[in-house]
Design an enzyme around this catalytic site. Structure first.
Site, PDB file in Angstrom:
ATOM      1  N   ASP A 167      -8.817  -2.712  -7.699  1.00 17.68           N
ATOM      2  CA  ASP A 167     -10.091  -1.683  -7.046  1.00 17.68           C
ATOM      3  C   ASP A 167      -8.437  -0.567  -5.755  1.00 17.68           C
ATOM      4  O   ASP A 167      -7.221  -1.378  -5.438  1.00 17.68           O
ATOM      5  CB  ASP A 167     -10.253  -2.823  -6.334  1.00 17.68           C
ATOM      6  CG  ASP A 167     -10.859  -2.602  -5.393  1.00 17.68           C
ATOM      7  OD1 ASP A 167     -12.092  -2.478  -5.995  1.00 17.68           O
ATOM      8  OD2 ASP A 167     -10.664  -3.493  -4.280  1.00 17.68           O
ATOM      9  N   HIS A 225     -19.946   0.104 -11.428  1.00 15.16           N
ATOM     10  CA  HIS A 225     -21.256  -0.704 -10.642  1.00 15.16           C
ATOM     11  C   HIS A 225     -20.817   0.109  -8.993  1.00 15.16           C
ATOM     12  O   HIS A 225     -21.361  -0.113  -8.570  1.00 15.16           O
ATOM     13  CB  HIS A 225     -20.182  -1.840 -10.372  1.00 15.16           C
ATOM     14  CG  HIS A 225     -18.622  -1.790 -10.019  1.00 15.16           C
ATOM     15  ND1 HIS A 225     -17.898  -1.576 -10.992  1.00 15.16           N
ATOM     16  CD2 HIS A 225     -18.308  -2.204  -8.820  1.00 15.16           C
ATOM     17  CE1 HIS A 225     -16.532  -1.496 -10.571  1.00 15.16           C
ATOM     18  NE2 HIS A 225     -16.916  -1.630  -8.324  1.00 15.16           N
TER      19      HIS A 225
HETATM   20  C1  NOJ Z   1     -13.864  -0.449  -4.841  1.00 10.75           C
HETATM   21  C2  NOJ Z   1     -15.131  -1.323  -5.648  1.00 10.75           C
HETATM   22  O1  NOJ Z   1     -15.453  -0.845  -6.560  1.00 10.75           O
HETATM   23  C3  NOJ Z   1     -16.201  -1.921  -5.218  1.00 10.75           C
HETATM   24  O2  NOJ Z   1     -17.204  -1.946  -5.488  1.00 10.75           O
HETATM   25  C4  NOJ Z   1     -16.087  -1.690  -3.733  1.00 10.75           C
HETATM   26  O3  NOJ Z   1     -16.871  -2.363  -2.256  1.00 10.75           O
HETATM   27  C5  NOJ Z   1     -14.564  -1.899  -3.084  1.00 10.75           C
HETATM   28  N1  NOJ Z   1     -13.779  -0.691  -3.506  1.00 10.75           N
HETATM   29  C6  NOJ Z   1     -13.897  -2.165  -1.737  1.00 10.75           C
HETATM   30  O4  NOJ Z   1     -13.249  -3.522  -2.745  1.00 10.75           O
END
Ligand code: NOJ
Length: 533
Positions: free
Chosen positions: A202, A328
């Site tokens: 992430d 997502h």
């Molecule tokens: C990227 C993730 O894919 C997303 O869903 C998330 O809200 C943000 N990073 C923060 O972790």
């Protein structure tokens, strides 16, 4: 392909949002045992690996992306034994499991942060990014959160601000601290030791922040959409050169394992040269890096082909492309790219599965699952809750997988209210599975063709001439992929002729082509060319 170290290059990867895939215990929330129960389907579909969005414990302010324990499983989703079982059973079916690693930030409920904020002299104070207010009491610099508002929150008790590039409940870790780095080495090993095949990382581009916390410059016209939305270029809080040290470190941990463990980055890079850099100078960083420049183009030859060709150029010597059009965060391909037009969905699948590189499908892509319009009451995503109605957030493309037409959609038990609604228009797996004309059958046929065709798995990409609105390329020695992304019919030269192996129109499979390939509006084929090179 079982013992092949190259499964992640040659195979198709499939993203699962665990809360929405399959609910085994009837609480309306998908879980690990549910995924386990659908492994035979995934094996039938032919995917080589699955990436699960976070499965670790979390207060779910950002649905798993606010981790409160990196070495355990969220009770809503099951137990660590369920995960071990899933990894083992997937392995038996030649499917690898990738987890989501969230190293940029933790939950504010994580014991590290609880300790860190307890006092300026706490043992873990320096594990997070703390800074004094400016003399007028305002935040230390101008950085803004990706989720809106300042990226800093004042901790009244200790009189300093802490950094959060996302929600205030997601404080950023301080990756200049060696103990943080060492802790994550251990977290990677913890999961690798359990047989996990790799991680999607992430915010891989944002882990390290400018040491001096300098102000970001304003955004300008021509900047990537993210910078324009934020009103500033993320020069000092993301995409720092020092992030490469961390990725190299992760890679050296991964490289200590047999069979191969892979790292896939969520890399919002300002341009494709920056994206290429995330593979490392000598194949020593990420194995795959998501290409958001591609994701955010329209389903249009003039928009997509230059990105593909520029990516090919940047990754020519090193690095393997990763292609996706749904996830997502960004939405579903079928709605976002295709406006829920099935012909376009078929073309998009053929294109994704026909490019050189690893395709990532998001659960539901294979049945053309559309996004679901939700009411304010349905929302779970903080982005939608804060942004409603202008920005309804990301729940629309996180809705449960419809497996059957019955009540509960085969996702949960009849009569149970799922954590997000199904939505009115519901293609489902059961209806499509035995229908040779379905989107699912097309998707499976394309995956199968890749599995059995080395040109399509590994062959080079070479653009071929094609009329406006269409796009054709050769893969390897003998295969041609051609899509007509326009409302009119086109005719392409097919020197030497060939045979249609898979077409978006299933009736064309097996058709012989003689010198000229005609494609109707929004139609595509994969061709075995008789010409050869
Ligand atoms: C990227 C993730 O894919 C997303 O869903 C998330 O809200 C943000 N990073 C923060 O972790």
């Amino acid at each position: 392909m079982s013992a092949d170290a190259s499964w992640w290059r040659e195979g198709v990867l499939y993203q699962i949002y665990p809360r929405s895939f399959a609910d085994s215990d009837g609480d309306g929330i998908g879980d690990l045992a549910g995924i386990l129960g659908r492994l035979d389907y995934l094996a039938w579909l032919g995917v080589a690996g699955i990436w699960l969005n976070p499965v670790t414990p979390s207060p779910d302010r950002d649905w798993g992306y606010d981790v409160s324990d990196y070495r355990s499983v969220h009770p809503d989703l099951g137990t660590i034994e369920d995960l071990d079982r899933l990894v083992a059973e997937a392995g038996r079916r030649d499917i690898r499991v990738l987890l989501d690693l969230v190293p940029n930030h933790t939950s504010d409920q994580h014991p590290w942060f609880v300790d860190s904020r307890s006092s300026r002299s706490s043992a873990r104070r320096d594990w997070y990014v703390w800074a004094d207010p400016k003399p007028d009491g305002s935040p230390p610099n101008n950085w803004v959160s990706v989720f809106s508002g300042p990226a800093w929150t004042l901790d009244e008790r200790t009189g300093q601000y802490y950094l959060h590039n996302f929600l205030p409940q997601q404080p950023d870790l301080n990756w200049w601290n060696e103990d943080v780095r060492r802790e994550f080495d251990g977290i990677l090993r913890f999961w690798f030791d359990r047989g996990v095949a790799g991680f999607r990382i992430d915010v891989a581009h944002g882990i390290v922040k400018d040491k001096e916390l300098r102000d970001n410059p304003p955004a300008a016209e021509g900047d990537p959409p993210m910078f324009r939305t934020l009103g500033q270029r993320q020069v000092y809080n993301m995409n720092r050169p020092e992030v490469h040290d961390v990725l190299r470190r992760f890679r050296s941990v991964a490289d200590g394992y047999e069979p191969i463990r892979i790292l896939v980055g969520e890399t919002w890079a300002p341009d494709l040269a920056d994206l290429a850099a995330y593979y490392g100078r000598k194949d020593d960083e990420l194995h795959l890096a998501f290409n958001f420049a591609f994701v955010f183009r329209h389903l249009d030859e003039l928009e997509l082909s230059p990105i593909v060709e520029e990516t090919e150029k940047h990754l020519a010597n090193l690095g393997w492309p990763a292609w996706t059009a749904s996830n997502h965060d960004v939405g579903r391909m079928s709605s976002r790219w295709c406006g829920d037009d099935e012909r376009k969905v078929r073309c998009a699948l053929l294109l994704l599965l026909g490019l050189r590189g690893t395709p990532f499908l998001y659960y539901g892509d294979e049945i053309g699952l559309p996004e679901v319009a939700l009411t304010r009451e349905d929302l779970r995503d903080p982005v939608g809750i804060m942004g409603w109605p202008a920005n309804p957030g990301r729940d629309r493309w996180r809705t449960p997988m419809p497996w059957t037409a019955e009540d509960g959609a085969g996702f949960t038990r009849p009569g149970v209210r799922p954590w997000l609604p199904f939505g009115p228009a519901r293609p489902n797996v059961e209806d499509q599975r035995d229908d040779p004309g379905s989107v699912l059958s097309l998707c499976r046929a394309l995956i199968e063709l890749r599995r059995t065709t080395v040109d399509l798995r590994l062959g080079t990409y070479r653009r071929l001439p094609s009329p406006p609105g269409s796009w054709a390329w050769q893969r390897g020695d003998r295969h041609v992929v051609a899509v007509n992304l326009s409302d009119g019919s086109v005719s392409l030269e097919a020197p030497g002729g060939g045979k249609v192996l898979v077409g978006t129109d299933p009736r064309r499979s097996g058709e012989r082509i003689d010198g000229e390939l005609r494609l109707g509006p929004w139609e595509g084929v994969v061709l075995l060319s008789s010409a050869g090179t």
